[in-house]
Design a protein around this motif. Structure first.
Motif, PDB file in Angstrom:
ATOM      1  N   CYS A   1      -1.717  -0.112  -4.151  1.00 26.74           N
ATOM      2  CA  CYS A   1      -0.827   0.505  -3.300  1.00 26.74           C
ATOM      3  C   CYS A   1      -0.373  -0.433  -2.034  1.00 26.74           C
ATOM      4  O   CYS A   1      -1.092  -1.217  -1.827  1.00 26.74           O
ATOM      5  CB  CYS A   1      -1.666   1.643  -2.715  1.00 26.74           C
ATOM      6  SG  CYS A   1      -0.726   2.561  -1.516  1.00 26.74           S
TER       7      CYS A   1
ATOM      8  N   PHE B   1       0.522   0.131   0.792  1.00 29.27           N
ATOM      9  CA  PHE B   1       0.054   0.352   1.973  1.00 29.27           C
ATOM     10  C   PHE B   1      -1.343  -0.613   2.391  1.00 29.27           C
ATOM     11  O   PHE B   1      -2.418  -0.787   1.307  1.00 29.27           O
ATOM     12  CB  PHE B   1      -0.589   1.830   2.132  1.00 29.27           C
ATOM     13  CG  PHE B   1       0.492   2.726   2.801  1.00 29.27           C
ATOM     14  CD1 PHE B   1       0.389   3.316   3.885  1.00 29.27           C
ATOM     15  CD2 PHE B   1       1.570   2.932   1.869  1.00 29.27           C
ATOM     16  CE1 PHE B   1       1.407   3.997   4.327  1.00 29.27           C
ATOM     17  CE2 PHE B   1       2.375   3.775   2.238  1.00 29.27           C
ATOM     18  CZ  PHE B   1       2.404   4.430   3.574  1.00 29.27           C
TER      19      PHE B   1
ATOM     20  N   CYS C   1      -5.425  -0.133   1.219  1.00 26.79           N
ATOM     21  CA  CYS C   1      -5.563   1.116   0.556  1.00 26.79           C
ATOM     22  C   CYS C   1      -6.380   0.788  -0.816  1.00 26.79           C
ATOM     23  O   CYS C   1      -5.754  -0.213  -1.402  1.00 26.79           O
ATOM     24  CB  CYS C   1      -4.331   1.833   0.114  1.00 26.79           C
ATOM     25  SG  CYS C   1      -4.499   3.240  -0.651  1.00 26.79           S
TER      26      CYS C   1
ATOM     27  N   CYS D   1      -0.206   4.826  -4.294  1.00 29.90           N
ATOM     28  CA  CYS D   1      -1.006   5.904  -4.733  1.00 29.90           C
ATOM     29  C   CYS D   1      -0.547   7.342  -4.491  1.00 29.90           C
ATOM     30  O   CYS D   1       0.449   7.316  -3.756  1.00 29.90           O
ATOM     31  CB  CYS D   1      -2.251   5.643  -3.893  1.00 29.90           C
ATOM     32  SG  CYS D   1      -2.445   6.072  -2.039  1.00 29.90           S
TER      33      CYS D   1
ATOM     34  N   HIS E   1      -0.140   8.344  -0.502  1.00 32.98           N
ATOM     35  CA  HIS E   1       0.839   7.448   0.191  1.00 32.98           C
ATOM     36  C   HIS E   1       2.424   7.718  -0.216  1.00 32.98           C
ATOM     37  O   HIS E   1       3.191   7.409   0.584  1.00 32.98           O
ATOM     38  CB  HIS E   1       0.511   5.918   0.109  1.00 32.98           C
ATOM     39  CG  HIS E   1      -0.438   5.570   1.100  1.00 32.98           C
ATOM     40  ND1 HIS E   1      -1.838   4.928   0.787  1.00 32.98           N
ATOM     41  CD2 HIS E   1      -0.920   6.223   2.295  1.00 32.98           C
ATOM     42  CE1 HIS E   1      -2.422   4.739   2.199  1.00 32.98           C
ATOM     43  NE2 HIS E   1      -2.020   5.527   2.691  1.00 32.98           N
TER      44      HIS E   1
END
Ligand SMILES: [Zn+2]
Length: 99
Positions: free
Chosen positions: A43, A45, A48, A64, A67
């Motif tokens: 991911c 982020f 993450c 994901c 997110h």
């Protein structure tokens, strides 16, 4: 309250994205598609570790499930806060016309 919360919605969106993800521009969230088979990747982020569930048109910039919905929410919130005509080029798929 941090200063950036007083910025316009698009600036705030960019700040959120550059702070919390490893990408530097707006993801083309409309073109994201569900990943249907196992793929290696993480991911976008930062930090993450959730399994990836979505990818962009090029098969990159994975998100994901959680997110993906978070980014969609950010973009939708930024659009709602837009002053028509000011930043509409960024959201070219949405003319930003209000009734
Ligand atoms: Zn994630």
């Amino acid at each position: 309250m941090p200063d950036e919360l007083s910025e316009d919605p698009v600036t705030r969106l960019y700040i959120l994205i550059t702070r919390y993800t490893v990408i530097t521009g707006l993801p083309d969230i409309e073109s994201y598609r569900k990943i249907i088979r196992d793929k290696p990747g993480r991911c976008i982020f930062r930090g993450c570790t959730e399994p990836i569930a979505w990818e962009d048109r090029k098969g990159e910039n994975f998100l994901c499930e959680g997110h993906y919905h978070l980014i969609k929410q950010w973009i939708s919130d930024a659009r709602k806060g837009l002053i028509p005509g000011k930043h509409t080029a960024i959201f070219s798929q949405d003319p930003g016309r209000s009734s």
